[in-house]
Design a protein around this motif. Structure first.
Motif, PDB file in Angstrom:
ATOM      1  N   ARG A  72     -28.363  21.067  37.106  1.00 50.69           N
ATOM      2  CA  ARG A  72     -27.465  22.354  36.667  1.00 50.69           C
ATOM      3  C   ARG A  72     -26.619  21.754  35.461  1.00 50.69           C
ATOM      4  O   ARG A  72     -26.240  20.822  35.408  1.00 50.69           O
ATOM      5  CB  ARG A  72     -26.670  22.763  37.604  1.00 50.69           C
ATOM      6  CG  ARG A  72     -26.994  23.542  39.146  1.00 50.69           C
ATOM      7  CD  ARG A  72     -26.024  23.812  40.141  1.00 50.69           C
ATOM      8  NE  ARG A  72     -26.507  24.430  41.267  1.00 50.69           N
ATOM      9  CZ  ARG A  72     -26.973  24.067  42.256  1.00 50.69           C
ATOM     10  NH1 ARG A  72     -27.248  22.854  42.299  1.00 50.69           N
ATOM     11  NH2 ARG A  72     -27.681  24.623  43.135  1.00 50.69           N
ATOM     12  N   LEU A  76     -22.438  25.752  35.127  1.00 48.85           N
ATOM     13  CA  LEU A  76     -22.974  26.400  36.571  1.00 48.85           C
ATOM     14  C   LEU A  76     -22.441  25.509  37.624  1.00 48.85           C
ATOM     15  O   LEU A  76     -22.211  26.152  38.762  1.00 48.85           O
ATOM     16  CB  LEU A  76     -24.359  26.416  36.168  1.00 48.85           C
ATOM     17  CG  LEU A  76     -25.072  26.990  37.325  1.00 48.85           C
ATOM     18  CD1 LEU A  76     -24.764  28.420  37.700  1.00 48.85           C
ATOM     19  CD2 LEU A  76     -26.719  27.165  36.958  1.00 48.85           C
ATOM     20  N   MET A  79     -19.343  26.496  38.768  1.00 50.19           N
ATOM     21  CA  MET A  79     -19.092  27.838  39.254  1.00 50.19           C
ATOM     22  C   MET A  79     -19.822  28.000  40.507  1.00 50.19           C
ATOM     23  O   MET A  79     -19.247  28.567  41.671  1.00 50.19           O
ATOM     24  CB  MET A  79     -20.044  28.929  38.306  1.00 50.19           C
ATOM     25  CG  MET A  79     -19.512  29.474  36.954  1.00 50.19           C
ATOM     26  SD  MET A  79     -20.244  30.659  36.220  1.00 50.19           S
ATOM     27  CE  MET A  79     -21.646  29.597  35.617  1.00 50.19           C
ATOM     28  N   SER A  80     -20.740  27.233  40.800  1.00 49.91           N
ATOM     29  CA  SER A  80     -21.170  27.083  42.274  1.00 49.91           C
ATOM     30  C   SER A  80     -20.059  26.504  43.259  1.00 49.91           C
ATOM     31  O   SER A  80     -19.906  27.040  44.391  1.00 49.91           O
ATOM     32  CB  SER A  80     -22.467  26.235  42.196  1.00 49.91           C
ATOM     33  OG  SER A  80     -23.394  26.845  41.625  1.00 49.91           O
ATOM     34  N   THR A  83     -17.447  28.890  43.885  1.00 47.50           N
ATOM     35  CA  THR A  83     -17.771  30.151  44.787  1.00 47.50           C
ATOM     36  C   THR A  83     -17.700  29.832  46.354  1.00 47.50           C
ATOM     37  O   THR A  83     -17.102  30.172  47.290  1.00 47.50           O
ATOM     38  CB  THR A  83     -19.273  30.526  44.573  1.00 47.50           C
ATOM     39  OG1 THR A  83     -19.185  30.761  43.105  1.00 47.50           O
ATOM     40  CG2 THR A  83     -19.775  31.728  45.356  1.00 47.50           C
TER      41      THR A  83
END
Length: 322
Positions: A72, A76, A79-80, A83
């Protein structure tokens, strides 16, 4: 040690799909499991199982062990992690690591170069990004210009590093919140612990087969070990742990393309040292040996092939049975 008594389980389970895992995952807190950890190789991804577990098993700690730093982009990956941290504040842990040339290059079309530097740089970027900072920085292995999470987590997740040898272990101790390792014995834990000191959390995935058929377990274990211990990072790890000579015949046979000879060359005592097996009480006692040697968080990974189904093994291996 850095944490209290923990007892983790790997999800999803090896004998069922993620969708079929819901009821067993929901049982884990009541059985005494404190953590659930996912992995990311070529099955499920690392984050979706934990997002579901946040709903299915409220209260457990959720960790990735591990997601690769190459597959990734840095943003990203942030972001993962953000979350998951939003779904489970104060109980999410992001485990990252270099992974391997097979996973990064052959399966994901990346370049496996400077693994220590890439892991270090990703760690430093993530610490800033997950704290809500705008990141513009040129690292040794990549450059980020003006990245800021639109929704930074109120509580940034802890970040732990996959670490097998002294340099990465010391990085984990100095800059991360813990270290993750695997394929080691209780005695090996002491050597790893010496590199990170007493305050850094040490996590390890332990492969467990609840079976009293030692011959069958050793056959299963040899297949697993040959696939791992021929990877350069794991070969170097076991050289450092002192198994270089005993594993040399296996490596030579593997390099020559003789897979069956490689399997035969792995001694019983190596399998017995690295794979937890026996009846459930024996397995629990063996896991406790890891803890007594300095492991903070054992993460069990039940291997299919024992005398009892995986679901029963999960229940029988629970810390409440101790």
């Amino acid at each position: 040690m850095a944490t209290g008594a923990r007892w983790g389980m790997t999800i999803p389970f090896s004998d069922r799909t993620l969708a079929e895992s819901r009821e067993l995952v929901a049982e884990l807190p009541g059985l005494g499991y404190t953590d659930v950890w996912s992995a990311e190789v070529n099955g499920v991804d690392g984050f979706v199982p934990l997002a579901l577990a946040a709903e299915w098993a409220p209260g457990v700690r959720l960790g990735t062990a591990i997601v690769p730093v190459y597959t990734r982009g840095p943003g990203l990956l942030a972001m993962s992690a953000a979350t998951l941290a939003d779904l489970a504040p104060e109980r999410s842990v992001l485990g990252i690591g270099a992974s391997s040339p097979v996973i990064v290059e052959r399966w994901n079309a990346g370049e496996f170069v400077k693994p220590f530097a890439r892991t270090r740089d990703t760690l430093r970027f993530l610490k800033k990004a997950l704290a809500g900072e705008k990141v513009t920085e040129k690292y040794e292995t990549f450059e980020v210009k003006g990245f800021r999470l639109e929704r930074a987590p109120k509580v940034p997740p802890k970040i732990v590093l996959a670490a097998l040898r002294p340099r990465m272990l010391r990085l984990a101790a100095a800059e991360a919140d813990g270290a993750i390792t695997n394929w080691l014995s209780p005695q090996d834990v002491r050597k790893v612990r010496a590199e990170i000191g007493p305050e850094t959390e040490l996590i390890a995935r332990l492969f467990v087969c609840v079976s009293e058929d030692a011959g069958k377990v050793r056959e299963l274990g040899r297949r697993m070990l040959a696939g791992y211990l021929t990877v350069p990072a794991y070969a170097a790890f076991h050289d450092w742990l002192g198994r270089g000579e005993v594993l040399r015949p296996m490596r030579e046979a593997w390099a020559a393309g003789d897979r069956q000879a490689a399997l035969r060359a792995i001694p019983d005592e190596v399998v017995d040292a690295l794979v937890v097996h026996g009846d459930a009480a024996t397995c629990r006692a063996r896991v406790q040996q890891y803890v007594d040697s300095g492991l903070d968080t054992p993460v069990l990974a039940p291997i299919p092939g024992g005398e009892i189904p995986i679901a029963q093994a999960v229940r029988d291996l629970a810390p409440g049975r101790r």
